[in-house]
Design a protein around this motif. Sequence first.
Motif, PDB file in Angstrom:
ATOM      1  N   ARG A  95      -4.092   3.506 -17.539  1.00  0.00           N
ATOM      2  CA  ARG A  95      -5.121   3.633 -16.220  1.00  0.00           C
ATOM      3  C   ARG A  95      -4.927   3.005 -15.052  1.00  0.00           C
ATOM      4  NH1 ARG A  95      -9.338   0.985 -14.220  1.00  0.00           N
ATOM      5  NH2 ARG A  95     -10.985   2.110 -13.041  1.00  0.00           N
ATOM      6  N   LEU A  96      -4.529   1.440 -15.228  1.00  0.00           N
ATOM      7  CA  LEU A  96      -4.229   0.597 -14.155  1.00  0.00           C
ATOM      8  C   LEU A  96      -2.759   1.127 -13.525  1.00  0.00           C
ATOM      9  CD1 LEU A  96      -4.984  -2.669 -15.483  1.00  0.00           C
ATOM     10  CD2 LEU A  96      -6.392  -1.447 -13.778  1.00  0.00           C
ATOM     11  N   GLN A  97      -1.943   1.527 -14.312  1.00  0.00           N
ATOM     12  CA  GLN A  97      -0.614   2.068 -13.646  1.00  0.00           C
ATOM     13  C   GLN A  97      -0.797   3.125 -12.929  1.00  0.00           C
ATOM     14  OE1 GLN A  97       2.112   2.221 -16.903  1.00  0.00           O
ATOM     15  NE2 GLN A  97       2.610   0.031 -16.670  1.00  0.00           N
ATOM     16  N   ALA A  98      -1.604   4.184 -13.297  1.00  0.00           N
ATOM     17  CA  ALA A  98      -1.810   5.484 -12.608  1.00  0.00           C
ATOM     18  C   ALA A  98      -2.655   5.152 -11.145  1.00  0.00           C
ATOM     19  CB  ALA A  98      -2.659   6.272 -13.374  1.00  0.00           C
ATOM     20  N   MET A  99      -3.658   4.213 -11.183  1.00  0.00           N
ATOM     21  CA  MET A  99      -4.296   3.896  -9.988  1.00  0.00           C
ATOM     22  C   MET A  99      -3.338   3.170  -9.057  1.00  0.00           C
ATOM     23  SD  MET A  99      -7.522   4.716  -9.973  1.00  0.00           S
ATOM     24  CE  MET A  99      -8.706   5.101 -10.953  1.00  0.00           C
ATOM     25  N   LEU A 100      -2.386   2.177  -9.526  1.00  0.00           N
ATOM     26  CA  LEU A 100      -1.508   1.504  -8.591  1.00  0.00           C
ATOM     27  C   LEU A 100      -0.584   2.327  -8.088  1.00  0.00           C
ATOM     28  CD1 LEU A 100      -1.542  -1.931 -10.600  1.00  0.00           C
ATOM     29  CD2 LEU A 100      -2.985  -1.121  -8.850  1.00  0.00           C
ATOM     30  N   ALA A 101      -0.220   3.376  -8.845  1.00  0.00           N
ATOM     31  CA  ALA A 101       1.024   4.330  -8.423  1.00  0.00           C
ATOM     32  C   ALA A 101       0.671   5.045  -7.006  1.00  0.00           C
ATOM     33  CB  ALA A 101       0.985   5.505  -9.354  1.00  0.00           C
ATOM     34  N   GLU A 102      -0.637   4.643  -6.528  1.00  0.00           N
ATOM     35  CA  GLU A 102      -0.818   5.127  -4.906  1.00  0.00           C
ATOM     36  C   GLU A 102      -0.119   4.544  -4.053  1.00  0.00           C
ATOM     37  OE1 GLU A 102      -2.242   8.051  -4.361  1.00  0.00           O
ATOM     38  OE2 GLU A 102      -3.688   8.157  -6.168  1.00  0.00           O
ATOM     39  N   CYS A 103       0.143   3.242  -4.376  1.00  0.00           N
ATOM     40  CA  CYS A 103       0.873   2.219  -3.569  1.00  0.00           C
ATOM     41  C   CYS A 103       2.368   2.684  -3.106  1.00  0.00           C
ATOM     42  CB  CYS A 103       0.950   0.968  -4.126  1.00  0.00           C
ATOM     43  SG  CYS A 103      -0.752   0.271  -4.648  1.00  0.00           S
ATOM     44  N   ASP A 104       2.748   2.654  -2.098  1.00  0.00           N
ATOM     45  CA  ASP A 104       4.209   2.773  -1.554  1.00  0.00           C
ATOM     46  C   ASP A 104       5.143   1.551  -1.832  1.00  0.00           C
ATOM     47  OD1 ASP A 104       3.967   5.293  -0.121  1.00  0.00           O
ATOM     48  OD2 ASP A 104       2.570   4.326   1.072  1.00  0.00           O
TER      49      ASP A 104
ATOM     50  N   ARG B 226      -6.977   4.014  -4.398  1.00  0.00           N
ATOM     51  CA  ARG B 226      -7.100   5.582  -4.511  1.00  0.00           C
ATOM     52  C   ARG B 226      -8.066   6.104  -3.452  1.00  0.00           C
ATOM     53  NH1 ARG B 226      -6.913   8.646  -9.917  1.00  0.00           N
ATOM     54  NH2 ARG B 226      -4.740   8.020  -9.574  1.00  0.00           N
ATOM     55  N   ALA B 227      -9.240   5.416  -3.229  1.00  0.00           N
ATOM     56  CA  ALA B 227      -9.982   5.846  -2.110  1.00  0.00           C
ATOM     57  C   ALA B 227      -9.411   5.673  -0.516  1.00  0.00           C
ATOM     58  CB  ALA B 227     -11.319   5.164  -2.128  1.00  0.00           C
ATOM     59  N   ALA B 228      -8.487   4.479  -0.834  1.00  0.00           N
ATOM     60  CA  ALA B 228      -7.746   4.368   0.449  1.00  0.00           C
ATOM     61  C   ALA B 228      -6.756   5.654   0.582  1.00  0.00           C
ATOM     62  CB  ALA B 228      -6.975   3.030   0.672  1.00  0.00           C
ATOM     63  N   ARG B 229      -5.901   5.972  -0.320  1.00  0.00           N
ATOM     64  CA  ARG B 229      -5.191   7.065   0.035  1.00  0.00           C
ATOM     65  C   ARG B 229      -5.625   8.129   0.402  1.00  0.00           C
ATOM     66  NH1 ARG B 229      -0.757   7.052   1.511  1.00  0.00           N
ATOM     67  NH2 ARG B 229       0.224   5.827  -0.118  1.00  0.00           N
ATOM     68  N   LEU B 230      -6.963   8.704  -0.199  1.00  0.00           N
ATOM     69  CA  LEU B 230      -7.468   9.614   0.214  1.00  0.00           C
ATOM     70  C   LEU B 230      -8.175   9.638   1.491  1.00  0.00           C
ATOM     71  CD1 LEU B 230      -9.906  10.272  -3.059  1.00  0.00           C
ATOM     72  CD2 LEU B 230      -7.950  11.683  -2.491  1.00  0.00           C
ATOM     73  N   ALA B 231      -8.638   8.608   2.017  1.00  0.00           N
ATOM     74  CA  ALA B 231      -9.115   8.500   3.298  1.00  0.00           C
ATOM     75  C   ALA B 231      -7.904   8.216   4.321  1.00  0.00           C
ATOM     76  CB  ALA B 231      -9.860   6.982   3.599  1.00  0.00           C
ATOM     77  N   ALA B 232      -6.736   7.890   4.010  1.00  0.00           N
ATOM     78  CA  ALA B 232      -5.705   7.858   4.921  1.00  0.00           C
ATOM     79  C   ALA B 232      -4.411   8.215   4.413  1.00  0.00           C
ATOM     80  CB  ALA B 232      -5.423   6.379   5.521  1.00  0.00           C
ATOM     81  N   PRO B 233      -4.111   9.624   4.228  1.00  0.00           N
ATOM     82  CA  PRO B 233      -3.056   9.990   3.374  1.00  0.00           C
ATOM     83  C   PRO B 233      -1.616   9.795   3.767  1.00  0.00           C
ATOM     84  CG  PRO B 233      -4.188  12.007   4.268  1.00  0.00           C
ATOM     85  CD  PRO B 233      -5.210  10.903   4.502  1.00  0.00           C
ATOM     86  N   ASN B 234      -1.587   9.725   4.987  1.00  0.00           N
ATOM     87  CA  ASN B 234      -0.250   9.451   5.698  1.00  0.00           C
ATOM     88  C   ASN B 234       0.015   7.749   5.631  1.00  0.00           C
ATOM     89  OD1 ASN B 234       0.284  12.292   5.997  1.00  0.00           O
ATOM     90  ND2 ASN B 234      -1.031  12.121   7.707  1.00  0.00           N
ATOM     91  N   ALA B 235      -0.973   6.855   5.755  1.00  0.00           N
ATOM     92  CA  ALA B 235      -0.818   5.589   5.691  1.00  0.00           C
ATOM     93  C   ALA B 235       0.185   5.011   4.619  1.00  0.00           C
ATOM     94  CB  ALA B 235      -2.303   4.774   5.555  1.00  0.00           C
TER      95      ALA B 235
END
Length: 456
Positions: free
Chosen positions: A179-188, A116-125
Motif C-alpha cells: 500500500r505504501l509503495q503504491a502511494m509513494l509511486a506518485e512521486c517523481d 496522492r491528493a497533491a497529484r490530483l490537485a496539481a497533475p503537472n507538478a
Amino acid sequence: MRILFVSYNHPGVTPGGAQQVAYELFQASLAKGHDAFLIAALEADQESTYGKPGAPIVPMQGESRQFFYFPQFYNFVHLAVEDWRSIRFFRELVERLNPEVIHFHHYHRIGVESIRAARLAAPNAVICLTLHEMMAICMADGQMVKRPSRDLCTAATPIDCNKCFPDLRPEFVTLRKSRLQAMLAECDHFIFPSEFVAERYVDWGLEAEKCVVIPNGQAHPASTFDRRQHHRLVNRFGFFGQFIDNKGVDVILEAIIILAREKRMPACGVELQINGGNRHYATSAYLEKIENLRAEIARLGVGPIRIEDNGRYAREQIEARMKAVDWVIVPSTWWEVFGLVASEAWMFGRPVIASDIGGLGERVENGVNGFKFPARDAHALADLIARLAGNEADWLRASAGIAPPWTEKQMLDAHVSLWGETLEARKRGMSFDVDLLLKRATAGAAAISGPSVTMK
C-alpha cells in the motif's frame, strides 16, 4: 519557480532536523526570488495553540505563505490520514496555490494520502519526497531497532517485523508495504541526505531511477566567530541535539564512569556540556537510566570533571554554546540518517566524535574532520576521550581538516536543477535523462566543497 514545501511540524513550533531543512529550503527559495509556500503538519495536541476549531488548515499567524495543517484521525502504523475532510482541505489548498513543484519532507502526520491528493490537485507538478527517516520501512518509529532488545536491525522482513509486533501477522506487513509503495509511486523523485538511507529504501523497493542523494544544507550564521578558538586544554566536550533514547547521552556518561573506575581520567580533567531538548519524547526508563548514571558519577567522586546540563537551545544560541566546547560528541545508538549536529559543529570548526553508523559514519572521516567509534561502545568512547582531552595537536589537525558544510542556498541550487530538468522534460513530453540530471544538479551546486549530488 512556484514551489510548495510540505513538512512534518515547523521549527518555530518544535525543533527537529526534517522541519529545519524544509523551512530553510523555503526561506532560501524566497531569498532567490521563487514563489514559495510552506505547509507544516502539526501534532494533534498542538491544535489548541496554533489552530482554529473546525479548520484542518489555517494560515500561520502573521504569515501569508505559511500554513499549519491539522489532519484528523492519523494512523501511525499506516502513515495514513483517515479523514476525507482533512485530505479535501489539503487538496483544495494545493489547487489554489497551483505549484510547479511540490516538495514533501516526511509523510508522518502529513499522511501518504496527501501525496496522492497533491497529484490530483496539481497533475503537472513535479512531486518530490525527501526521506529523513525509515518509517515506511520500519514500524518501530522508523529506527530499525528491534523490540524489546533494542538490537540494531539490518533488514525489514515480514517475519522479523512480526517478532517486534507479534500482534501483526507477517501478511499484514506485506500488505502495508504494498500500500505504501503504491502511494509513494506518485512521486517523481525521492531525495535522500545520505547514501546509507537511499540504499535502504532501494532495497525496500523504491525505483532506483527515481532516487537522488542530495546532502542537507543549513544556514550559516553571519558572525565573526574564530573557528580556531579553543581552550588550551581542549578538554571541553559537548552534546547537542534531542535528549531522547537513541541519541546516546547515556553512552557518554557510561564512558566517563569507565574512565573513573579504571582511574584513567585525563590529568587535565573533562568538562561535559549537555545541550538537549525535547526530553518529553524520551521514555521514562531512559530518563531514569540517565539519572542513575549521573548518581553513579557523583558516588564515584570522579576527580576533575564537570557536567553541565544546559537544556534545549534555539538556533541563535548555537554559536555561544559551540564556543563553550572544543569537541562535539554525536553518540547516536540508531541508524543515524544524516546528522545535522555534525554540520552545526563543523560550521564552528569543532571536530566531531561520532558513532560509526549510518549516514553519520559516511560523513565523519577518522582523524580528518573528527573521530569515530563503534556505535554503543562506551569503552571505545572512553578511550577516545582519554586520548583527546589535552591533545591540542589532534584538535588542530582535525579542526583544520573540516570542509565547510553545505549552506541552505547550495542545497536549494541542487534541488532547483533537478526540478528544472524534470519540468523541461515534461513540457517536451519526453522522459528525462538521468545522466544529464546528475550533471545539471551538480553544476547547480557548483563551488561546494564536500559530498557531491549523486543518483542511484
